[in-house]
Enzyme design. Structure first.
Site, mmCIF file in Angstrom:
data_model
loop_
_atom_site.group_PDB
_atom_site.id
_atom_site.type_symbol
_atom_site.label_atom_id
_atom_site.label_comp_id
_atom_site.label_asym_id
_atom_site.label_seq_id
_atom_site.Cartn_x
_atom_site.Cartn_y
_atom_site.Cartn_z
ATOM 1 N N ILE A 126 -6.792 6.389 -4.085
ATOM 2 C CA ILE A 126 -5.845 5.283 -4.176
ATOM 3 C C ILE A 126 -6.534 4.027 -3.626
ATOM 4 C CG2 ILE A 126 -3.537 4.466 -3.560
ATOM 5 C CD1 ILE A 126 -3.465 7.156 -5.083
ATOM 6 N N ASN A 142 2.900 9.027 7.250
ATOM 7 C CA ASN A 142 1.837 8.456 6.413
ATOM 8 C C ASN A 142 0.631 7.977 7.216
ATOM 9 O OD1 ASN A 142 0.869 6.688 3.923
ATOM 10 N ND2 ASN A 142 1.079 5.293 5.675
ATOM 11 N N LYS A 150 -6.105 17.330 6.779
ATOM 12 C CA LYS A 150 -5.107 17.303 5.708
ATOM 13 C C LYS A 150 -4.678 18.722 5.329
ATOM 14 C CE LYS A 150 -4.741 12.839 5.376
ATOM 15 N NZ LYS A 150 -3.482 12.167 5.711
ATOM 16 N N ALA A 189 -10.112 18.945 6.831
ATOM 17 C CA ALA A 189 -9.483 19.936 7.733
ATOM 18 C C ALA A 189 -8.151 19.411 8.254
ATOM 19 C CB ALA A 189 -10.426 20.244 8.893
ATOM 20 N N TYR A 194 -11.793 15.242 7.967
ATOM 21 C CA TYR A 194 -10.612 14.669 7.293
ATOM 22 C C TYR A 194 -9.940 15.751 6.441
ATOM 23 C CZ TYR A 194 -7.920 11.563 4.199
ATOM 24 O OH TYR A 194 -6.918 10.949 3.474
ATOM 25 N N ARG A 252 0.468 -1.564 5.703
ATOM 26 C CA ARG A 252 -0.288 -1.865 4.473
ATOM 27 C C ARG A 252 -0.477 -0.596 3.658
ATOM 28 N NH1 ARG A 252 -5.137 -1.887 8.213
ATOM 29 N NH2 ARG A 252 -6.360 -0.115 7.506
ATOM 30 N N ALA A 278 2.888 1.870 8.216
ATOM 31 C CA ALA A 278 3.511 1.180 7.075
ATOM 32 C C ALA A 278 3.131 -0.289 6.955
ATOM 33 C CB ALA A 278 5.028 1.323 7.165
#
Ligand code: NAP
Length: 253
Positions: A191, A93, A162, A160, A158, A17, A15
């Site tokens: 993003i 996150n 997710k 895989a 990456y 940034r 968290a």
């Protein structure tokens, strides 16, 4: 305006940034006190986020831990519960992206991405579940990615990791539903963050992403806040096991 306290506490990993910071501030605006996690090397920016939460009138607590390290995660969760008395919602996150083709990817890169993204999510959830079970309440929000549904070249590992988070969340939802706990994924598109810029190094690539996005723009961290806060709220009490695309219409399913 000072947010109305809802008496609840959320934990947000990674968290300091980007998307994690934006979600932590969004939860604070929704009335949560927020335990914000990041890895020790992000001490200064994480402490700045704590100050931003305090400026919103809510309590922020910094909790340093590597989410891929079981002992650190256990200590972080125990410390957060001791300090606040409760964790109502968690947003997993923290994540990393290392690029490389399948043919050339070092095994260490595969392991690093899997360890932080997939195992890190599992470790935080596992550490929290006894507490959520005891209270008969919990909101688990896992940040996956449209990369786990579609993906892009040089990001197979990456993607895989997710996809693993989404599969994990679907089964988790079935296990914890009877306990009053929901578990869902948010799948951001492109993003603009430090990580997101990895996908945008060349203007032509950024232009192609924009052209392939129904909303014809790149996403900002704030675009992910509403969907994540919704899934962390009581408004989403009957939503579980879902993976919500927040991508401006790149992936349409
Ligand atoms: P970011 O700007 O790179 O921020 C990620 C944060 O997580 C960083 O502060 C990072 O610290 C921290 N972190 C990394 N490893 C950690 C660990 N082991 N333990 C605790 N914290 C750790 O990334 P972002 O773009 O905001 O992404 C946030 C999440 O959204 C990630 O899960 C990412 O995969 C996902 N996502 C992002 C996009 C996008 O386009 N940006 C798209 C889809 C999904 P260090 O920098 O020191 O490692």
């Amino acid at each position: 305006m000072t947010p109305t306290p809802n008496g609840r506490v959320a934990l947000v990993t990674g968290a300091s940034r980007g998307i994690g910071r934006a979600i932590a501030l969004g939860l604070a605006r929704d009335g949560f006190d927020v335990v914000v996690n990041d890895i020790e090397r992000q001490r200064e920016p994480l402490e700045a986020v704590v100050a931003e939460i305090a400026a919103l009138g809510r309590r922020g607590i910094a909790a340093f831990a590597d989410v891929a390290d079981r002992a650190q995660v256990q200590a972080m969760v125990a410390g957060a519960i001791a300090e606040t008395g409760r964790i109502d919602a968690v947003v997993n996150n923290a994540g990393i992206l290392i690029t490389g083709t399948v043919e050339e990817l070092p095994e260490q890169s595969w392991d690093a991405v899997m360890d932080v993204n997939a195992k890190g999510t599992f470790l935080v959830v596992q550490a929290l579940l006894p507490h959520m079970r005891e209270r008969g309440y919990g909101r688990i929000v896992n940040i996956a990615s449209i990369g786990g549904k579609h993906g892009a070249p040089e990001q197979a590992h990456y993607s895989a990791s997710k996809a693993a988070i989404m599969g994990f969340t679907r089964v988790l939802a079935q296990e914890v539903g009877p306990l009053g706990i929901t578990a869902n994924c948010v799948c951001p598109g492109i993003i603009v963050t430090d990580m997101g810029r990895t996908n945008l190094e060349e203007k032509a690539v950024a232009d192609r992403w924009i052209a392939n996005t129904a909303m014809r723009r790149l996403g900002q961290p704030e675009d992910v806040v509403g969907p994540a806060c919704f899934l962390a709220s009581d408004a989403a009490a009957f939503v579980t096991g879902q993976s919500l695309n927040v991508c401006g219409g790149i992936v349409l399913s």
